[in-house]
Design a protein around this motif. Sequence first.
Motif, PDB file in Angstrom:
ATOM      1  N   VAL A  33      -5.817 -15.556   0.799  1.00 44.00           N
ATOM      2  CA  VAL A  33      -5.928 -14.453  -0.172  1.00 44.00           C
ATOM      3  C   VAL A  33      -7.313 -13.818  -0.082  1.00 44.00           C
ATOM      4  N   ALA A  34      -8.356 -14.641  -0.075  1.00 44.68           N
ATOM      5  CA  ALA A  34      -9.729 -14.121   0.002  1.00 44.68           C
ATOM      6  C   ALA A  34      -9.978 -13.368   1.303  1.00 44.68           C
ATOM      7  N   SER A  35      -9.287 -13.767   2.361  1.00 43.41           N
ATOM      8  CA  SER A  35      -9.429 -13.110   3.661  1.00 43.41           C
ATOM      9  C   SER A  35      -8.513 -11.893   3.802  1.00 43.41           C
ATOM     10  N   ARG A  36      -7.814 -11.571   2.734  1.00 41.43           N
ATOM     11  CA  ARG A  36      -6.872 -10.437   2.705  1.00 41.43           C
ATOM     12  C   ARG A  36      -5.723 -10.613   3.707  1.00 41.43           C
ATOM     13  N   LEU A  37      -5.280 -11.849   3.876  1.00 39.91           N
ATOM     14  CA  LEU A  37      -4.163 -12.141   4.770  1.00 39.91           C
ATOM     15  C   LEU A  37      -2.858 -12.325   4.010  1.00 39.91           C
ATOM     16  N   LEU A  65       1.116  -7.043   9.083  1.00 37.26           N
ATOM     17  CA  LEU A  65       0.767  -6.893   7.666  1.00 37.26           C
ATOM     18  C   LEU A  65      -0.686  -7.234   7.384  1.00 37.26           C
ATOM     19  N   ALA A  66      -1.246  -8.201   8.072  1.00 38.87           N
ATOM     20  CA  ALA A  66      -2.637  -8.598   7.810  1.00 38.87           C
ATOM     21  C   ALA A  66      -3.585  -7.421   7.985  1.00 38.87           C
ATOM     22  N   ASP A  67      -3.406  -6.619   9.037  1.00 33.97           N
ATOM     23  CA  ASP A  67      -4.265  -5.445   9.247  1.00 33.97           C
ATOM     24  C   ASP A  67      -4.128  -4.456   8.100  1.00 33.97           C
ATOM     25  N   ILE A  68      -2.897  -4.238   7.671  1.00 31.35           N
ATOM     26  CA  ILE A  68      -2.645  -3.274   6.598  1.00 31.35           C
ATOM     27  C   ILE A  68      -3.217  -3.780   5.281  1.00 31.35           C
ATOM     28  N   LEU A  69      -3.012  -5.056   4.976  1.00 29.28           N
ATOM     29  CA  LEU A  69      -3.579  -5.614   3.750  1.00 29.28           C
ATOM     30  C   LEU A  69      -5.095  -5.495   3.751  1.00 29.28           C
ATOM     31  N   SER A  70      -5.703  -5.797   4.869  1.00 30.95           N
ATOM     32  CA  SER A  70      -7.154  -5.713   4.965  1.00 30.95           C
ATOM     33  C   SER A  70      -7.650  -4.295   4.662  1.00 30.95           C
ATOM     34  N   MET A  71      -7.002  -3.311   5.271  1.00 32.57           N
ATOM     35  CA  MET A  71      -7.404  -1.913   5.040  1.00 32.57           C
ATOM     36  C   MET A  71      -7.214  -1.505   3.590  1.00 32.57           C
ATOM     37  N   LEU A  72      -6.033  -1.769   3.060  1.00 30.76           N
ATOM     38  CA  LEU A  72      -5.697  -1.282   1.725  1.00 30.76           C
ATOM     39  C   LEU A  72      -6.423  -2.040   0.626  1.00 30.76           C
ATOM     40  N   LEU A  73      -6.516  -3.362   0.733  1.00 31.57           N
ATOM     41  CA  LEU A  73      -7.183  -4.140  -0.307  1.00 31.57           C
ATOM     42  C   LEU A  73      -8.676  -3.870  -0.355  1.00 31.57           C
ATOM     43  N   VAL A  82      -1.454  -1.678  -3.914  1.00 27.81           N
ATOM     44  CA  VAL A  82      -1.092  -2.058  -2.547  1.00 27.81           C
ATOM     45  C   VAL A  82       0.384  -2.458  -2.498  1.00 27.81           C
ATOM     46  N   PHE A  83       0.823  -3.230  -3.474  1.00 32.62           N
ATOM     47  CA  PHE A  83       2.233  -3.627  -3.523  1.00 32.62           C
ATOM     48  C   PHE A  83       3.140  -2.397  -3.585  1.00 32.62           C
ATOM     49  N   TYR A  84       2.813  -1.448  -4.437  1.00 32.91           N
ATOM     50  CA  TYR A  84       3.646  -0.252  -4.549  1.00 32.91           C
ATOM     51  C   TYR A  84       3.578   0.592  -3.274  1.00 32.91           C
ATOM     52  N   TRP A  85       2.438   0.604  -2.614  1.00 33.52           N
ATOM     53  CA  TRP A  85       2.328   1.311  -1.325  1.00 33.52           C
ATOM     54  C   TRP A  85       3.279   0.670  -0.313  1.00 33.52           C
ATOM     55  N   PHE A 116      -0.890   5.365   8.702  1.00 33.05           N
ATOM     56  CA  PHE A 116      -0.688   5.778   7.307  1.00 33.05           C
ATOM     57  C   PHE A 116      -1.593   4.967   6.377  1.00 33.05           C
ATOM     58  N   ALA A 117      -1.659   3.667   6.616  1.00 34.75           N
ATOM     59  CA  ALA A 117      -2.497   2.793   5.787  1.00 34.75           C
ATOM     60  C   ALA A 117      -3.960   3.180   5.901  1.00 34.75           C
ATOM     61  N   TYR A 118      -4.399   3.462   7.116  1.00 33.24           N
ATOM     62  CA  TYR A 118      -5.789   3.862   7.332  1.00 33.24           C
ATOM     63  C   TYR A 118      -6.090   5.160   6.581  1.00 33.24           C
ATOM     64  N   ASP A 119      -5.208   6.135   6.696  1.00 31.07           N
ATOM     65  CA  ASP A 119      -5.416   7.421   6.016  1.00 31.07           C
ATOM     66  C   ASP A 119      -5.457   7.249   4.505  1.00 31.07           C
ATOM     67  N   ASP A 120      -4.515   6.474   3.964  1.00 30.59           N
ATOM     68  CA  ASP A 120      -4.484   6.282   2.512  1.00 30.59           C
ATOM     69  C   ASP A 120      -5.677   5.463   2.030  1.00 30.59           C
ATOM     70  N   ALA A 121      -6.052   4.443   2.777  1.00 29.15           N
ATOM     71  CA  ALA A 121      -7.218   3.637   2.402  1.00 29.15           C
ATOM     72  C   ALA A 121      -8.475   4.512   2.407  1.00 29.15           C
ATOM     73  N   SER A 122      -8.613   5.386   3.385  1.00 32.16           N
ATOM     74  CA  SER A 122      -9.775   6.288   3.436  1.00 32.16           C
ATOM     75  C   SER A 122      -9.787   7.214   2.233  1.00 32.16           C
ATOM     76  N   ALA A 123      -8.616   7.717   1.857  1.00 33.35           N
ATOM     77  CA  ALA A 123      -8.536   8.593   0.685  1.00 33.35           C
ATOM     78  C   ALA A 123      -8.881   7.826  -0.590  1.00 33.35           C
ATOM     79  N   TRP A 124      -8.386   6.597  -0.727  1.00 35.16           N
ATOM     80  CA  TRP A 124      -8.703   5.802  -1.909  1.00 35.16           C
ATOM     81  C   TRP A 124     -10.193   5.510  -1.992  1.00 35.16           C
ATOM     82  N   GLU A 125     -10.801   5.160  -0.856  1.00 39.31           N
ATOM     83  CA  GLU A 125     -12.234   4.858  -0.856  1.00 39.31           C
ATOM     84  C   GLU A 125     -13.064   6.056  -1.258  1.00 39.31           C
TER      85      GLU A 125
END
Length: 128
Positions: A33-37, A65-73, A82-85, A116-125
Amino acid sequence: MTTTNSRAGTRFLSAQTCQEHLGVTREELDVKVASRLVLQMTTSDGVTVYPEAQFTATGELLPGLADILSMLLRATFDEWTVFYWLTAPLDDFGGCTALDVLRLGNRSELDLIRAFAYDDASAWESTR
């Protein structure tokens, strides 16, 4: 304990059930969880849950999923976002969710979901 949320019929696992599902100790689960996995969420009444949909039938994390979780979290403080995404129907994939696409494992579609995850994570940040 397993509970179900109406969002995409997703079932949620308790920490103990998640540990059994993954074949790990509580400490190993906490590291994941701490490693966003692994996606862990807390309900409004303070109960910690883990969406079962993030795992394959054999208990492994969905490929990619690990890459996506890392980006989004990293981009949000709210695991529910993140769950709803992950469970939102995507027009680009005929109404399938990101989790559906990951489960199917098509390499080009996985790359598109990552983008998509990268784009949304960038927008959220940029709004934090």
